[in-house]
Design an enzyme around this catalytic site. Structure first.
Site, PDB file in Angstrom:
ATOM      1  N   ASP A  67      -7.082 -15.113  -7.212  1.00 33.07           N
ATOM      2  CA  ASP A  67      -7.003 -15.677  -5.870  1.00 33.07           C
ATOM      3  C   ASP A  67      -7.317 -17.179  -5.849  1.00 33.07           C
ATOM      4  O   ASP A  67      -7.795 -17.751  -6.834  1.00 33.07           O
ATOM      5  CB  ASP A  67      -7.916 -14.914  -4.899  1.00 33.07           C
ATOM      6  N   ASN A 136     -18.559  -5.181   0.585  1.00 34.12           N
ATOM      7  CA  ASN A 136     -17.822  -4.204   1.397  1.00 34.12           C
ATOM      8  C   ASN A 136     -16.736  -3.500   0.572  1.00 34.12           C
ATOM      9  O   ASN A 136     -15.878  -2.821   1.120  1.00 34.12           O
ATOM     10  CB  ASN A 136     -17.199  -4.897   2.615  1.00 34.12           C
ATOM     11  N   HIS A 138     -14.489  -5.072  -1.333  1.00 32.65           N
ATOM     12  CA  HIS A 138     -13.242  -5.829  -1.521  1.00 32.65           C
ATOM     13  C   HIS A 138     -13.038  -6.197  -2.987  1.00 32.65           C
ATOM     14  O   HIS A 138     -13.987  -6.360  -3.747  1.00 32.65           O
ATOM     15  CB  HIS A 138     -13.167  -7.044  -0.583  1.00 32.65           C
ATOM     16  N   GLU A 143      -9.557  -7.250   1.815  1.00 36.21           N
ATOM     17  CA  GLU A 143     -10.695  -6.768   2.601  1.00 36.21           C
ATOM     18  C   GLU A 143     -10.432  -5.341   3.084  1.00 36.21           C
ATOM     19  O   GLU A 143      -9.293  -4.871   3.054  1.00 36.21           O
ATOM     20  CB  GLU A 143     -10.913  -7.698   3.804  1.00 36.21           C
TER      21      GLU A 143
END
Ligand code: F6R
Length: 243
Positions: A67, A136, A138, A143
């Site tokens: 990313d 979380n 991800h 997400e």
């Protein structure tokens, strides 16, 4: 999924670096998928140490990163381009022309995503993808709730992510609002996956992701369906599961 329990962050880093190093030794011209964040820093430090001892050769290796922030130049010290050069590329004998990240300054986001997916395909796919995991669940910037069938795409950063990252920038307004990320589909196409997780604050997510139901609400849970995954986690991160 093969799970290695490490004592602590340093042990996790060394064990994971061994997996990457084995990949480079077995296939010197391999394609490595790389990650940023705090989880892989110890791995990169270890690889640099082995390179300096003469035990590793990066000269034929190609890398593609997961990313990159949209709108940050390569010179910006918060860009993932900068991170990768700072933490790995400038310390080993890798050919920088064979290190790829999404171009944060590309003018056309859709065209950039398409270019990145085609690039990965043209390289013959990723041999080994290194991943960290967010609190979380991800992976990359995928997400919770993100569809599992996406290739590289541009995501709007969640307000909580912007809030968490603003400490690295002059103000919250300077934090990028968008980022490019390989999608779950791109990640799942890697031949092998190495995911590293450290710390008690991720123990609950480790339990959900690798021992709970597979759901877009916990993006890393999809990895249960990949046939060649190695999870290296420290005792703290594995403290909520029985092994
Ligand atoms: C990094 C990335 C992120 C991180 C994740 C964990 O390229 O894509 O998914 O792996 O946010 O970050 P750390 O390692 O800082 O806890």
């Amino acid at each position: 999924m093969r799970i290695y329990k490490a004592k602590d962050y340093a042990d996790m880093s060394r064990k994971a670096a061994n997996v990457l190093s084995a990949q480079i030794i077995m296939k010197p011209d391999c394609v490595l998928g790389l990650a940023t964040g705090s989880s892989p820093i110890g791995i990169y430090d270890q690889l640099i140490e082995w390179y300096k001892k003469g035990d590793l050769d990066f000269s034929e290796v190609t890398t593609v990163n997961l990313d990159e922030y949209k709108g940050l130049t390569k010179e910006n010290d918060q860009s993932y381009y900068y991170f990768m050069h700072d933490h790995l590329f400038s310390h080993v004998n890798i050919d920088v022309n064979k290190t790829y990240l999404p171009d944060g300054m590309a003018e056309n986001a859709d065209a950039e995503c398409e270019r990145y997916d085609k690039l990965i395909q043209s390289l013959g796919g990723v041999d080994l993808q290194l991943l960290g995991m967010g609190h979380n669940g991800h992976i990359g910037f995928n997400e919770p709730g993100e569809a599992f069938d996406k290739g590289t795409h541009c995501v709007a950063l969640q307000p909580s992510t912007i809030e968490a990252n603003k400490r690295f920038f002059a103000s919250a307004d300077d934090v990028p609002k968008f980022a490019y990320t390989m999608g779950i589909k791109t990640i799942m196409q890697a031949k092998k996956i190495l995911i590293v997780v450290s710390g008690a604050d991720k123990a609950e997510t480790v339990k959900k992701a690798f021992f709970g139901p597979i759901t877009p609400e916990v993006p890393a849970s999809i990895l249960q369906l990949h046939n060649n995954v190695v999870l290296v986690a420290d005792e703290a991160a594995l403290s909520k599961v029985d092994l």
